[in-house]
Design a protein around this motif. Sequence first.
Motif, PDB file in Angstrom:
ATOM      1  N   ALA A 185       5.777  -6.553   4.633  1.00 47.61           N
ATOM      2  CA  ALA A 185       4.733  -5.865   3.574  1.00 47.61           C
ATOM      3  C   ALA A 185       4.362  -4.797   4.079  1.00 47.61           C
ATOM      4  N   ALA A 186       4.782  -4.327   5.508  1.00 45.78           N
ATOM      5  CA  ALA A 186       4.156  -3.190   5.901  1.00 45.78           C
ATOM      6  C   ALA A 186       4.496  -1.900   5.389  1.00 45.78           C
ATOM      7  N   LEU A 187       6.102  -1.790   5.246  1.00 49.79           N
ATOM      8  CA  LEU A 187       6.309  -0.553   4.599  1.00 49.79           C
ATOM      9  C   LEU A 187       6.177  -0.626   3.066  1.00 49.79           C
ATOM     10  N   ARG A 188       6.125  -1.742   2.549  1.00 52.27           N
ATOM     11  CA  ARG A 188       5.488  -1.612   0.996  1.00 52.27           C
ATOM     12  C   ARG A 188       4.079  -1.206   1.189  1.00 52.27           C
ATOM     13  N   ALA A 189       3.273  -1.365   1.894  1.00 54.69           N
ATOM     14  CA  ALA A 189       1.936  -0.751   1.847  1.00 54.69           C
ATOM     15  C   ALA A 189       1.860   0.602   2.136  1.00 54.69           C
ATOM     16  N   MET A 190       2.776   1.036   3.048  1.00 51.19           N
ATOM     17  CA  MET A 190       2.700   2.620   3.532  1.00 51.19           C
ATOM     18  C   MET A 190       3.412   3.391   2.262  1.00 51.19           C
ATOM     19  N   HIS A 191       4.331   2.757   1.470  1.00 52.96           N
ATOM     20  CA  HIS A 191       4.961   3.324  -0.013  1.00 52.96           C
ATOM     21  C   HIS A 191       3.487   3.223  -1.105  1.00 52.96           C
ATOM     22  N   SER A 192       3.064   2.259  -1.015  1.00 48.58           N
ATOM     23  CA  SER A 192       1.929   2.172  -2.127  1.00 48.58           C
ATOM     24  C   SER A 192       0.775   3.324  -1.781  1.00 48.58           C
ATOM     25  N   TYR A 193       0.468   3.464  -0.527  1.00 46.37           N
ATOM     26  CA  TYR A 193      -0.626   4.279   0.026  1.00 46.37           C
ATOM     27  C   TYR A 193      -0.281   5.662  -0.324  1.00 46.37           C
ATOM     28  N   PHE A 194       0.902   6.244   0.061  1.00 47.36           N
ATOM     29  CA  PHE A 194       1.307   7.506  -0.275  1.00 47.36           C
ATOM     30  C   PHE A 194       1.914   7.716  -1.642  1.00 47.36           C
ATOM     31  N   ALA A 195       2.151   6.811  -2.439  1.00 39.40           N
ATOM     32  CA  ALA A 195       2.558   7.153  -3.678  1.00 39.40           C
ATOM     33  C   ALA A 195       1.601   7.937  -4.641  1.00 39.40           C
TER      34      ALA A 195
END
Length: 423
Positions: A17-27
């Motif tokens: 889930a870590a990269l998904r969280a980064m993707h959502s954060y910067f989206a």
Amino acid sequence: MFERLLQLSAFDGDSDAALRAMHSYFACELSNCAVALLLVRDQVNGSGRLAGLIGADGIEQVPNRDPYNQRGELPIFDDALTAQIVSGVSAQVVALAPQWRDVPLAQALSGPATVLAVPIANSGVLTHWLVFASAIENRFDGIDLQQMLLHVNLAASLIVRPLVLREITRESARQRLEIESMADIQKLLLPDNPKIAGLDYALHWQPAATAAGDYYELSNLTQFTLDDFNPASGDIWGVIVGDVSGHGAAAAMEAVQFDAILRTYRSDGGPPPAAVITYINRHFLSRRSRGHFMTVFALLYRPDTRLLRYVSAGHPPLLLRRGGDVQLIGEGDQIPLGVLRDYEYRNNEITLERNDILILYTDGLIEARDRSGVMFGSERMRALALTGSDDPHALCDNIMAAVQAHQGGPLGTDDQTLIVLKI
């Protein structure tokens, strides 16, 4: 931004889930961008492994699954685009020349026109690059690269922290289980309150950690007597108290090794307990230097002659209480085990009387410290031995209560063993 950081700081997912969280954060500020995580730690210069990839449509294409422990299974890229991205230590924007759009990394990123690459530091080392890829030329123009560098690393640290803590917790639990299993085995080696005619005794054994470097053995030895001993006077008994330098798992392993060597001893004609301790020391040093030594106090008592043979191998002295006096026996006598392989230990002898009380202990008691760093001390131990009860159980309890009150609790900083014997 701060509200988003607060939300990100609550991340409690796994590495998937870590990269998904980064993707959502910067989206919200970098929408419609693919996001890739390149692992560069311990890789050949100019190359990186694809530790995770989320497409511009938000669909996860390469899961970020534990890239540290399975790094050898991650796809590796060593093309010109990868080399350009990972060549420095600063955030950078790279416009893809036409010839670069067909290289492997560009194909994995769906042939972008431009990429934004940001290095991620962890524990003082550059470990990853976070790569944003866009099909729109000039998509990243106007971005403050220094601010982006700080922003990405702050977000990454908020995500990495719970992952690391979880791994530490998991590893700590695993190691604790192993040590507890070893401690359980060690406890099985301790004597099971043997019945000894003519002797009353009390025991206290407390590891500072889960496993202990303190060791003791109390045995009824009448069955091993080969001469004309008359058991009507009581049983022959032996006691060994030992203390391995240090404490914890390593010291506990040495104590278990001591016990294993002791069990192999067969009389070679020399008078015990010196012959026993000499034998153990010889095999204790049978291979490479162990890095530990062990102090030992060993006793052998014959009630028919009232003769007590003893060996003090660098151990705190025995306290002998007789009437209104307490004597120190074996103080500064012989060297610890594990120092000289061929050292020959020698017996000392004293005669005991009815109602004599013997007190054996490890230095974890006398070196117990209060909040000011003051040690419990030998004199305080001697005073308690002199004024305490004639009952060994009450005396043992009284001494331990005083030590624990001094150190502020039941556990000290070192293992603690106390044996009180009454003839």
